[in-house]
Motif scaffolding. Structure first.
Motif, PDB file in Angstrom:
ATOM      1  N   TRP A 107       4.181  10.420  23.964  1.00 59.67           N
ATOM      2  CA  TRP A 107       3.597  11.497  23.348  1.00 59.67           C
ATOM      3  C   TRP A 107       2.304  10.756  22.488  1.00 59.67           C
ATOM      4  CZ3 TRP A 107       2.733  11.306  18.043  1.00 59.67           C
ATOM      5  CH2 TRP A 107       3.448  10.330  17.237  1.00 59.67           C
ATOM      6  N   ALA A 142      -1.535  11.989  22.275  1.00 56.32           N
ATOM      7  CA  ALA A 142      -2.187  12.698  21.143  1.00 56.32           C
ATOM      8  C   ALA A 142      -3.540  12.400  20.833  1.00 56.32           C
ATOM      9  CB  ALA A 142      -1.048  12.524  20.150  1.00 56.32           C
ATOM     10  N   LYS A 180      -2.764  21.421  12.451  1.00 56.66           N
ATOM     11  CA  LYS A 180      -2.568  21.942  13.767  1.00 56.66           C
ATOM     12  C   LYS A 180      -3.972  22.633  14.122  1.00 56.66           C
ATOM     13  CE  LYS A 180       0.497  23.335  16.695  1.00 56.66           C
ATOM     14  NZ  LYS A 180       1.290  22.528  17.378  1.00 56.66           N
ATOM     15  N   LYS A 198      -2.354  16.066  16.386  1.00 57.76           N
ATOM     16  CA  LYS A 198      -1.022  16.110  16.898  1.00 57.76           C
ATOM     17  C   LYS A 198       0.117  15.464  16.039  1.00 57.76           C
ATOM     18  CE  LYS A 198      -2.547  18.119  20.943  1.00 57.76           C
ATOM     19  NZ  LYS A 198      -2.292  19.369  21.257  1.00 57.76           N
ATOM     20  N   TYR A 199      -0.310  14.665  15.194  1.00 54.99           N
ATOM     21  CA  TYR A 199       0.662  13.887  14.273  1.00 54.99           C
ATOM     22  C   TYR A 199       0.324  13.916  13.158  1.00 54.99           C
ATOM     23  CZ  TYR A 199      -1.186   9.484  15.671  1.00 54.99           C
ATOM     24  OH  TYR A 199      -2.444   8.855  15.921  1.00 54.99           O
ATOM     25  N   ASP A 237       5.711  22.334  15.859  1.00 58.18           N
ATOM     26  CA  ASP A 237       5.571  21.411  16.751  1.00 58.18           C
ATOM     27  C   ASP A 237       4.670  20.430  16.554  1.00 58.18           C
ATOM     28  OD1 ASP A 237       6.113  20.394  19.144  1.00 58.18           O
ATOM     29  OD2 ASP A 237       4.621  21.462  20.459  1.00 58.18           O
ATOM     30  N   MET A 238       4.904  19.685  15.436  1.00 58.85           N
ATOM     31  CA  MET A 238       4.119  18.636  15.028  1.00 58.85           C
ATOM     32  C   MET A 238       4.987  17.513  14.692  1.00 58.85           C
ATOM     33  SD  MET A 238       0.710  17.764  13.579  1.00 58.85           S
ATOM     34  CE  MET A 238       0.065  19.441  13.737  1.00 58.85           C
ATOM     35  N   TYR A 247      -7.108  15.040  24.875  1.00 60.97           N
ATOM     36  CA  TYR A 247      -5.714  14.937  24.619  1.00 60.97           C
ATOM     37  C   TYR A 247      -5.244  14.462  26.109  1.00 60.97           C
ATOM     38  CZ  TYR A 247      -6.344  17.898  20.719  1.00 60.97           C
ATOM     39  OH  TYR A 247      -6.690  18.597  19.632  1.00 60.97           O
TER      40      TYR A 247
END
Ligand code: H79
Length: 575
Positions: free
Chosen positions: A26, A30, A93, A98-99, A143-144, A346
């Protein structure tokens, strides 16, 4: 600016960890994350007793030499009533991140969750709320990935050592082993599952003498034992090697963490993430309005991706709990670009070009190259040495996916691109089969001379090409770094060698050689006045054999922080 810190250059191999690829999946896809520095230091925002302390506001306790008892007066003031976890996560977002990596504890030791260990935590502020828990719930909804920054160094805990020199608390009974036990107990709270699965444990402050390789290995194992799939950065251990953030197989840690810089040629074979501020402070700073432009942020993100790395971009929320407006604006502008062009970032991998190209950057995915153009005036895009079966090239932007004419030869490919109004136009090159890059060697000009320009050089380590008004190899801050060119003189010959370079007088004195095999000529860097005052000086003669070879500049002695800014080496053929 020249970084003056030396970085380690050990080759990093993946440690024995068969699950690492699965665990890192992931993270590798990301490419872009949000760093959040938020704590008690956000309240003074870089000011103490009416005085402004520029730079990192989260370091105020050190820069203003604040005793813990005085710093503690901030705790009853912490009341960020405008904090809204939903808005923060939504901003990340919309920014295309992504994080999120948020400070669970920074160097001031203050825990941003209601810890059961002691009272130095958010539970004992007027605010009381568990901001990490609220973020964890929002991250799950939106969804983070949620991640924690956790400082090993702790200026507040009575058992932490070494003591700051302005901190007059008695250190004679301080017990570092007890400190480590408290830190582990706190980490156990964070990794208990109450906050869900944590993406990364991002350690920092590992450089003091009390933190050892043994403690680093132990802490890494401890964190992984609590959440086996968690990713842990290299600052858990002692293998960081300066701000460059290289990791090394001998040390614990899953990835390297260059800080405030992007490695010139990436870090091949190593996972890495460059963390950066948007102004000059990580924590909120009242007086710092020196914001990077959205364009700079975007090109930094692309630069990282093109070299196979992630970009962790920081925000410093205010004491009210708001992310500063200038940060929001920049994040959303980059987010808009990512919405249209995210495909190029990505899940992409480092592009096939070893060196950054003068017009922009390239990432790749199977069957596709993504060409991202920084130079908006460029009408021709050269891909020197590209060997690929090109099917077609089209513009990623717009609904039309305009086809771009391409000329391909055994020397590389070249595109003719239309004017664009995009911040960074993106072209997709579809290819069949394997892609490789073989840059042809430099051949003699009409007079038989060889012009070795900085832009054509291969560099190792920190040394890297700087464009703009320098057009030179800069950041040559390690004597181990080399600069080389592949050259191909047609016949044996003798050359007069001149070097065009810049170096402030106070940094002068490095000695170096220009060599190909046995043939070599040496020189000493004499000051030219500044890093941007270039001067050509003669080094003497060099006799080269005809045919392909590598000409390498290596350093024998570097008395100061850097060698020189090297623009050109000219080999003039003697008739
Ligand atoms: O949290 C932010 C900063 O507060 C923190 N890291 C980012 C993510 C930070 N801590 N220190 N610094 C930034 C600058 C300090 C650098 C040094 Fe060093 C510490 C110089 C010497 C000791 C770096 C680490 C270079 C050698 C060891």
């Amino acid at each position: 600016m020249l970084a003056s810190l030396a970085a380690g250059f050990a080759i990093a191999l993946a440690p024995q960890d068969p699950d690492k690829d699965a665990r890192m999946k992931w993270w590798r896809e990301a490419r872009y994350g949000m760093f959040i520095h938020w704590g008690l230091y956000s309240i003074p925002g870089g000011e103490w007793n009416g005085q402004n302390y520029p730079g990192a506001s989260e370091w105020l306790m050190t820069t203003a030499k604040i005793k813990p008892a005085d710093y503690e007066k901030l705790q009853p003031q912490f009341n960020p009533v405008k904090f809204n976890a939903h808005d923060w996560v939504k901003l990340a977002k919309d920014a295309g991140m992504k994080y999120i990596v948020i400070t669970s504890k920074h160097h001031d030791g203050f825990a941003m969750w209601p810890s059961k260990e002691g009272t130095w935590n958010i539970g004992n502020t007027p605010f009381k709320r568990d901001v990490l828990k609220e973020l964890a719930e929002e991250c799950k909804k939106q969804d983070m990935k949620l991640c924690f920054y956790h400082s090993i160094m702790d200026w507040h805990h009575p058992d932490y050592l070494p003591r700051r020199e302005w901190d007059d608390r008695d250190a004679s009974k301080a017990d570092f082993v007890k400190y480590v036990a408290t830190m582990k107990a706190q980490l156990k709270e964070l990794l208990s599952g109450e906050y869900g699965d944590i993406g990364i444990l991002w350690f920092d402050g590992e450089w003091e003498g009390t933190w050892t390789h043994e403690r680093g290995k132990d802490l890494y194992a401890f964190v992984r034992s609590l959440q086996p799939n968690i990713i842990v950065n290299n600052r858990v251990d002692k293998g960081r090697g300066g701000m460059g953030g290289f990791s090394d197989a001998e040390f614990a840690g899953d990835y390297g963490t260059p800080e405030q810089e992007i490695p010139g040629n990436g870090l091949p074979g190593v996972d890495w993430e460059s963390c950066m501020t948007m102004n000059n402070s990580w924590g909120f700073h009242k007086n710092d309005h020196d914001w990077k432009s959205a364009q700079t942020i975007l090109t930094n993100l692309i630069d990282c991706a093109s070299k196979g790395g992630n970009y962790l971009l920081n925000v410093g929320p205010s004491p009210e709990g708001l992310i500063p407006q200038p940060s929001q604006e920049r994040l959303l502008e980059v987010g808009k670009w990512l919405k249209a062009n995210g495909e190029a970032i990505y899940g992409s991998q480092a592009g096939p070009f070893v060196k950054p190209l003068p017009w922009g950057r390239v990432t790749q995915k199977p069957g596709k190259l993504y060409l991202m153009v920084f130079d908006k005036k460029a009408s021709r895009i050269d891909l020197p040495g590209l060997k690929a079966n090109i099917r077609k090239v089209y513009s990623l932007q717009g609904t039309k996916k305009e086809i771009i004419p391409v000329a391909n030869s055994d020397r590389g490919a070249s595109l003719t691109v239309p004017p664009s109004t995009e911040n960074v136009p993106v072209y997709v090159m579809e290819v069949d089969g394997k892609v490789s890059v073989e840059v042809p060697p430099i051949s003699p000009d009409n007079n038989g001379s060889l012009n070795l320009a900085a832009i054509d050089a291969n560099t190792t380590g920190h040394a890297q090409y700087e464009g703009g008004d320098k057009q030179a190899i800069g950041f040559w801050t390690n004597a181990k770094d080399t600069v080389s060119w592949d050259v191909s003189p047609s016949t044996d010959g003798t050359y007069n060698v001149t070097i065009d370079y810049a170096c402030p007088n106070e940094d002068a004195g490095s000695t170096f050689t220009v060599a190909s095999g046995e043939a070599k000529v040496s020189g000493t860097v004499v000051g030219t006045g500044s890093w941007s005052t270039f001067q050509a000086v003669s080094l003497g003669q060099l006799s080269l054999k005809g045919g392909r070879q590598k000409l390498t500049v290596s350093v024998s002695n570097m008395p100061h922080g850097a060698v020189m800014n090297l623009r050109l080496i000219k080999l003039t053929k003697k008739s």
